[in-house]
Write a protein that holds these residues in place. Structure first.
Motif, short mmCIF file in Angstrom:
data_model
loop_
_atom_site.label_atom_id
_atom_site.label_comp_id
_atom_site.label_asym_id
_atom_site.label_seq_id
_atom_site.Cartn_x
_atom_site.Cartn_y
_atom_site.Cartn_z
N VAL A 91 61.68 -5.30 -37.70
CA VAL A 91 60.67 -6.35 -36.63
C VAL A 91 59.02 -5.92 -36.36
N LEU A 92 58.63 -4.65 -36.26
CA LEU A 92 57.56 -4.93 -36.70
C LEU A 92 57.27 -4.79 -38.17
N ALA A 93 58.09 -4.21 -39.18
CA ALA A 93 57.63 -4.10 -40.42
C ALA A 93 57.04 -6.39 -41.04
N MET A 94 58.46 -7.08 -40.30
CA MET A 94 58.37 -8.15 -40.43
C MET A 94 57.22 -8.90 -39.89
N PHE A 121 53.93 -10.61 -42.16
CA PHE A 121 53.63 -11.91 -41.28
C PHE A 121 52.38 -11.89 -41.08
N PHE A 122 51.62 -11.70 -40.49
CA PHE A 122 50.08 -12.12 -40.17
C PHE A 122 49.59 -11.13 -41.38
N GLY A 123 49.75 -10.43 -41.47
CA GLY A 123 48.95 -9.97 -43.42
C GLY A 123 48.90 -10.88 -43.90
N VAL A 183 45.15 -14.96 -46.95
CA VAL A 183 44.99 -16.87 -46.89
C VAL A 183 43.81 -17.52 -46.48
N ASN A 184 43.56 -16.64 -45.05
CA ASN A 184 43.13 -17.09 -44.18
C ASN A 184 41.51 -16.29 -44.96
N ALA A 185 41.54 -14.88 -45.21
CA ALA A 185 40.00 -14.28 -45.95
C ALA A 185 39.80 -15.15 -47.19
N VAL A 186 40.50 -15.85 -47.81
CA VAL A 186 40.00 -16.34 -49.24
C VAL A 186 40.20 -17.68 -49.11
#
Length: 173
Positions: free
Chosen positions: A24-27, A31-33, A38-41
């Motif tokens: 769950v932590l990895a997912m 997801f937020f990564g 995408v936001n940074a780009v």
């Protein structure tokens, strides 16, 4: 078959890997990564294509507003008449021709005249030009400018002090 089986004919032992806290932590991190990347780009591409600034130093320009009003009143009192024309040449250049006269109709001489074909949307596309005095009261420059909407900003300086400024919107074909 129990009511908790999702797939008929499969038992709990045949369902695959169990969902653990680490999964769950990895997912969540994945997801937020992806969202963060995408936001940074998007932020980078937005800021690199158009900064949003119309003025290089807007705060300082705002403080100088009263001086600009006084300068505009002085300019109006001089009564100068400045006519500018643009002509597309066969070489692909654009000729800027300016005729400047004072309030009495005499040719204005001894001023440094500059033009800027300013893009209304992007300062990176501005085309500055220093106009040369070819005869008393007659100034010219040749520039290469792309077609589109531009603001022709004419600035005359005398003795290092700006004495005239005009801004006119035009369409270059």
């Amino acid at each position: 078959m129990s009511s908790y089986d999702l797939v008929p004919g499969k038992t709990g032992a045949d369902k695959g890997r169990p969902l653990t806290g680490w999964m769950v932590l990895a997912m969540l991190l994945a997801f937020f990564g992806v969202i963060g990347s995408v936001n940074a780009v998007m932020v980078y591409s937005a800021l690199s294509t158009f900064s949003g600034e119309v003025e290089a130093h807007p705060y300082e320009r705002g403080i100088a507003y009263n001086r600009e009003i006084a300068s505009a009143r002085e300019q109006a009192a001089r009564g100068w008449k400045v006519d500018a024309s643009l002509e597309r040449l066969s070489s692909g250049e654009t000729r800027i021709a300016v005729v400047a006269r004072d309030a009495s109709g005499a040719d204005i001489s001894g001023v440094e005249l500059a033009a800027n074909l300013a893009s209304p949307t992007d300062k990176k596309q501005d085309v500055p030009a220093k106009l040369l005095e070819i005869a008393p009261g007659r100034f010219e420059a040749r520039v290469v400018v792309a077609p589109g909407a531009r603001d022709l900003v004419l600035t005359a300086s005398q003795g290092g002090r700006e004495v005239f400024r005009s801004r006119n919107r035009l369409q270059i074909d």
